[in-house]
Design a protein around this motif. Structure first.
Motif, mmCIF file in Angstrom:
data_model
loop_
_atom_site.group_PDB
_atom_site.id
_atom_site.type_symbol
_atom_site.label_atom_id
_atom_site.label_comp_id
_atom_site.label_asym_id
_atom_site.label_seq_id
_atom_site.Cartn_x
_atom_site.Cartn_y
_atom_site.Cartn_z
ATOM 1 N N PRO A 96 92.334 28.500 60.453
ATOM 2 C CA PRO A 96 93.257 27.367 60.672
ATOM 3 C C PRO A 96 94.117 27.073 59.439
ATOM 4 C CG PRO A 96 90.977 26.788 61.213
ATOM 5 C CD PRO A 96 90.932 28.100 60.546
ATOM 6 N N ASN A 97 93.465 27.051 58.264
ATOM 7 C CA ASN A 97 94.242 26.742 57.050
ATOM 8 C C ASN A 97 95.207 27.859 56.698
ATOM 9 O OD1 ASN A 97 92.767 24.396 56.809
ATOM 10 N ND2 ASN A 97 91.131 25.435 55.723
ATOM 11 N N PHE A 98 94.755 29.106 56.925
ATOM 12 C CA PHE A 98 95.608 30.250 56.632
ATOM 13 C C PHE A 98 96.853 30.213 57.527
ATOM 14 C CE2 PHE A 98 96.714 34.794 57.328
ATOM 15 C CZ PHE A 98 97.119 35.077 56.045
ATOM 16 N N ALA A 125 93.721 35.293 50.800
ATOM 17 C CA ALA A 125 92.996 34.253 51.549
ATOM 18 C C ALA A 125 91.530 34.636 51.725
ATOM 19 C CB ALA A 125 93.656 34.040 52.904
ATOM 20 N N LEU A 126 91.278 35.904 52.010
ATOM 21 C CA LEU A 126 89.889 36.360 52.170
ATOM 22 C C LEU A 126 89.115 36.182 50.864
ATOM 23 C CD1 LEU A 126 90.148 39.608 54.326
ATOM 24 C CD2 LEU A 126 89.053 37.466 54.949
ATOM 25 N N ALA A 127 89.747 36.570 49.748
ATOM 26 C CA ALA A 127 89.080 36.427 48.447
ATOM 27 C C ALA A 127 88.795 34.959 48.153
ATOM 28 C CB ALA A 127 89.948 37.030 47.355
ATOM 29 N N ALA A 128 89.782 34.106 48.456
ATOM 30 C CA ALA A 128 89.607 32.666 48.195
ATOM 31 C C ALA A 128 88.463 32.098 49.036
ATOM 32 C CB ALA A 128 90.904 31.925 48.509
ATOM 33 N N VAL A 183 95.029 28.743 45.958
ATOM 34 C CA VAL A 183 94.322 27.508 45.595
ATOM 35 C C VAL A 183 94.120 26.628 46.837
ATOM 36 C CG1 VAL A 183 94.448 25.409 44.187
ATOM 37 C CG2 VAL A 183 95.156 27.582 43.227
ATOM 38 N N GLY A 184 95.141 26.587 47.685
ATOM 39 C CA GLY A 184 95.045 25.797 48.917
ATOM 40 C C GLY A 184 93.898 26.269 49.790
#
Lengths: 596, 257
Positions: free
Chosen positions: A147-149, A185-188, A103-104
């Protein structure tokens, strides 16, 4: 020397390079831009970046240690008295962490992708170059999530590794955690990319960015202040073991059998605990769904962008009919009509223009709403205290307690001043800087310097003083304060804020910069600090002059009104001096603004 | 109405230095009422710096600029009241509508309220912006913003109109409209001072032309005067290249051949 056409064309073999080659090339370009900006930045900024990096790394190490200790502690006999069976709770930790990461990334990459796809302005350049479109999109998505990951991995990974360490999980668990997080993360980010395109089809990208910044700022302030408010309702140690147990049980609700996020968590725990078959099954399912979502999002985003769907905005607004205003009749809001009667045209023009711009620019609106949130929270806290001095040990003399009670009865003035000052400081500091590259319109027109300073003063002062009055009136009504106290409070707020406005505006004039491109950095932090220090030095002196005579008169048992009149005289004169002198001292700066 | 001999822009020994580097170096010229004056020069020659000093946006290092007879440094408000300015990039307040912007400008120039309402509707109609007049400027295209900027400069019917690259980003229809309008404004006695890179516009529109290179005014005069003072060049392009240096351009074409 001459260059013949086609001499710089790539060789035939080079066009068959893999997608990864182009993605790496684009990411290397991005890295070069970042590194070049870092190398050319000021030493202070370099130091700041290095310090933040070290702090984040240190923080993640701390989280790892705390997670390890906490998760091990959950199995201790002491905790078993509250949580009889911690195993389901522990098994749900990966599910919660992975869901939060997903979600993040989904939410944070929305803003980054909006910037990367629509606001950076490099898409046309990249798509026109001999690089596959897919590589451009993959690079953009990676650029958005990296960066977020990194941040989420730095804070989420220690928790999951701490769980593995405390539970003695299989060694395969550790690399798989990273793989699963990366795939999710890639899917998000893929879904976020599609969401960005859908939203930008309806609303202009720049407007969406403003709305995001507005709600982001409000959300972060609400989060930061919610703790203060909760504290005012009572200490947290009043939670019963039942409530604690219920709170912990909420964690288990994340573990729903239909959610791919729970499959990922379950799979990791199964593999960690050596249940190979269900573990591999769950993980393959998660990775497959994630890869499919990413591939679908990528292909769809590419197609939507290339066929123009994502670039053409659908207008949902009704086109306004041209206005027909009879000659002499002026349309406008009440403040505008009032301003037209009271102020000279040029001065009025700047005031009305500034209010319109502040109201319409959501980045400014978040600055206006912030003090209101602070004000409401502190007003609630004040009212819950009952406006009475703390009882203490009964050693203070009676006259001191009486004086303190007088001061406490004007606590509402303190809150009104605080709220007004918070708003005023921002408005005054950005008063000239907010003109930015548009300042030429005012500078090229025949507006006298004093008119411009007065206009900017009013723009900062009026909303602050009105907000201060509203808070003062509201709190006074709720506290059932006397009319004389209310009137005196209104006069104190009005005059006190006039002085604060003068001081802050002077710093706003001195610090004015018109060359900014990012509205968030239109004012410099150093000048913000200096103006805050100036206000902090001014306010106690000013309040001392307003309330000091009342305390002395109270101690001498003379009528309170004498103290009020004396206070008004002394505080009023001091406030007016501070309102006029500081802007007058820096007026020369206005003439040279925008010439850098 | 001003006669064509009334000087409306005068610069005398105008110098602007950034540190040791001179951006404008001892420029003197006069622009009269009723004429369109073209100001040409290569990139970085000092055109925009000169224009900014004329409209009071930049303080000269030394020298005098007079607009409508008023010294821009000594009587800035009177000089600014007489001039209108259109910058090269239309940096307009994005959160105002076109109508609000024109009202704002009218108020800055202390125009009468009724006059403001009348004038802004007239200009919006003229520039084909009446329909979009209530939309925020940040939704305007570059061309619409350029036209709004021009409308703002014309709000108070200035005696002196200074334009920096006014036709950049405009469609042919709007560009033609602006060219016609500038001529009409000059015919009514105002001085029009415009910088442009489009030599064809300068050649066809301007009564006199000034060419600036490396901060110095290298030529001023009518087309005839420029031709007669040159080495036989007939077109403005040839005169311009001869005065500002065309050898480098020849080298570039050689590379690309």
């Amino acid at each position: 020397m001459s260059i013949t056409a086609g001499a710089i064309m790539p060789e035939k073999g080079s066009t068959r390079r893999s997608l990864a080659h182009y993605v790496l090339k684009l990411l290397r370009l991005r890295w070069l831009i970042f590194f070049s900006a870092f190398r050319r930045s000021r030493p202070r900024r370099k130091f700041g970046i290095i310090l933040v990096t070290l702090l984040v790394l240190g923080g993640s190490g701390l989280i790892f240690w705390v997670s390890w200790w906490l998760l091990g502690f959950l199995k201790s006999p002491l905790v078993r008295s509250v949580v009889p069976d911690p195993a389901p709770l522990l098994e749900n930790v990966p599910v919660v962490v992975l869901a939060a990461s997903f979600v993040g990334i989904l939410l944070t990459s929305f803003g980054v992708l909006l910037q990367a796809l629509y606001l950076a302005g490099d898409m046309d350049f990249l798509l026109a170059s001999p690089v596959p479109i897919r590589a451009v999109f993959v690079a953009k998505l990676l650029q958005a999530i990296l960066p977020n990951f990194t941040i989420i991995v730095l804070f989420g990974l220690p928790v999951l590794y701490g769980l593995g360490a405390s539970g003695g999980y299989n060694f395969l668990y550790y690399p798989l955690v990273l793989v699963v997080m990366a795939m999710l993360a890639l899917a998000a980010s893929g879904l976020s990319g599609l969401l960005v395109m859908a939203v930008v089809r309806i609303f202009p990208a720049r407007r969406v960015a403003e709305v995001l910044a507005f709600f982001g700022a409000i959300f972060s302030i609400l989060c930061s202040q919610s703790g203060q408010l909760m504290n005012s309702f009572g200490p947290s140690d009043r939670f019963s073991p039942d409530q604690l147990n219920q709170g912990l049980n909420i964690v288990t609700r994340f573990n729903t059998p239909w959610s791919p996020l729970s499959w990922a968590g379950r799979g990791l725990v199964d593999i960690g605990e050596g249940r190979w078959l269900p573990g591999i099954g769950f993980l393959l399912l998660t990775l497959g769904v994630s890869a499919a979502v990413f591939a679908f999002s990528l292909a769809t985003a590419e197609r939507l962008y290339y066929n123009g769907w994502a670039s053409i905005q659908v207008s949902i607004r009704k086109r306004r009919q041209p206005r027909t205003v009879p000659a002499g009749q002026v349309r406008g809001f009440p403040l505008k009509s009032l301003a037209e009667r009271v102020l000279p045209p040029a001065l009025r023009a700047v005031v009305v223009k500034d209010f319109l711009v502040i109201r319409r620019d959501l980045r400014n609106m978040s600055q206006v709403i912030t003090p209101m949130i602070f004000g409401i929270i502190y007003a609630i806290m004040l009212m819950r205290s009952g406006g009475e001095p703390p009882p203490g040990r009964g050693e203070a003399p009676q006259f001191f307690l009486d004086s303190l009670r007088v001061v406490m009865s004007y606590g509402n003035v303190g809150i009104a001043l605080f709220v007004g000052w918070t708003l005023l400081a921002r408005l005054a500091l950005m008063s000239f800087s907010q003109e930015g590259r548009h300042y030429w319109m005012i500078k090229a027109s025949p507006v006298a310097t004093w008119k411009l300073i007065v206009a900017k003063y009013l723009v900062a002062y009026l909303p602050a003083v009105i907000l201060g009055w509203i808070f003062l009136l509201g709190i006074s009504i709720l506290q059932q304060a006397s009319l004389s106290a209310l009137v005196y409070g209104i006069l104190v707020v009005t005059l006190c804020l006039a002085g604060v406005a003068g001081i802050n505006l002077a710093f706003g004039i001195r610090d004015a910069r018109m060359d900014w491109t990012d509205a968030r950095v239109m004012t410099r932090g150093a000048f913000g600090c200096l103006s805050a220090l100036g206000s902090m030095a001014y306010l106690p002196v000013c309040l001392g002059l307003f309330f000091g005579p009342m305390i002395i008169i109270g101690a001498l048992s003379l009528p309170l009104v004498v103290g009020q009149l004396l206070g008004l005289g002394l505080g009023g004169i001091f406030s007016v001096i501070c309102a006029v002198i500081p802007p007058w001292l820096v007026r020369g700066r206005v003439l040279t603004m925008g010439e850098q | 109405m001003n006669l064509p001999t009334t000087p409306l822009i005068e610069t005398d020994a105008l110098i602007k230095r950034y540190g040791e580097k001179p951006a404008v170096d001892n420029i003197s010229f006069t622009v009269y009422g009723g004429e369109v004056f073209g100001f040409l020069g290569p990139n970085g020659a000092g055109k925009t710096t000169t224009i900014k000093m004329i409209v009071g946006l930049l303080k000269p290092t030394s020298g005098v600029v007079k607009v409508a007879g008023y010294d821009v440094q000594a009587q800035p408000l009177l000089a600014k009241a007489a001039s209108g300015y259109v910058p090269d990039t239309p940096n307009l307040y994005p959160k105002l509508s076109g109508r609000e912007l024109l009202s704002f400008v009218g108020d800055l120039y202390e125009m009468d309220r009724t006059q403001i309402e009348h004038r802004k509707e007239e200009l919006l109609k003229l520039f084909d912006l009446a329909q979009a007049g209530d939309d925020l400027i940040d939704s305007y295209s570059h061309g619409m913003q350029q036209k709004t900027s021009l409308a703002a400069a014309l709000m108070h019917d200035p005696k002196v109109l200074v334009l920096d690259e006014p036709t950049v980003g405009l469609d042919p229809k709007s560009a033609r409209l602006i060219k016609d309008m500038l001529r009409q404004i000059a015919n009514r006695g105002a001085a029009v001072f415009l910088s442009t890179h489009i030599l064809e516009i300068a050649e066809r529109m301007c009564d006199r032309i000034g060419i600036i290179n490396k901060g110095q005014l290298v030529a001023v005069g009518t087309m005839e005067e420029l031709r007669s003072s040159g080495k036989g060049e007939t077109s403005l392009e040839d005169i311009f290249l001869s005065l500002t240096g065309g050898a480098e351009d020849a080298a570039i074409t050689e590379v690309l051949r």
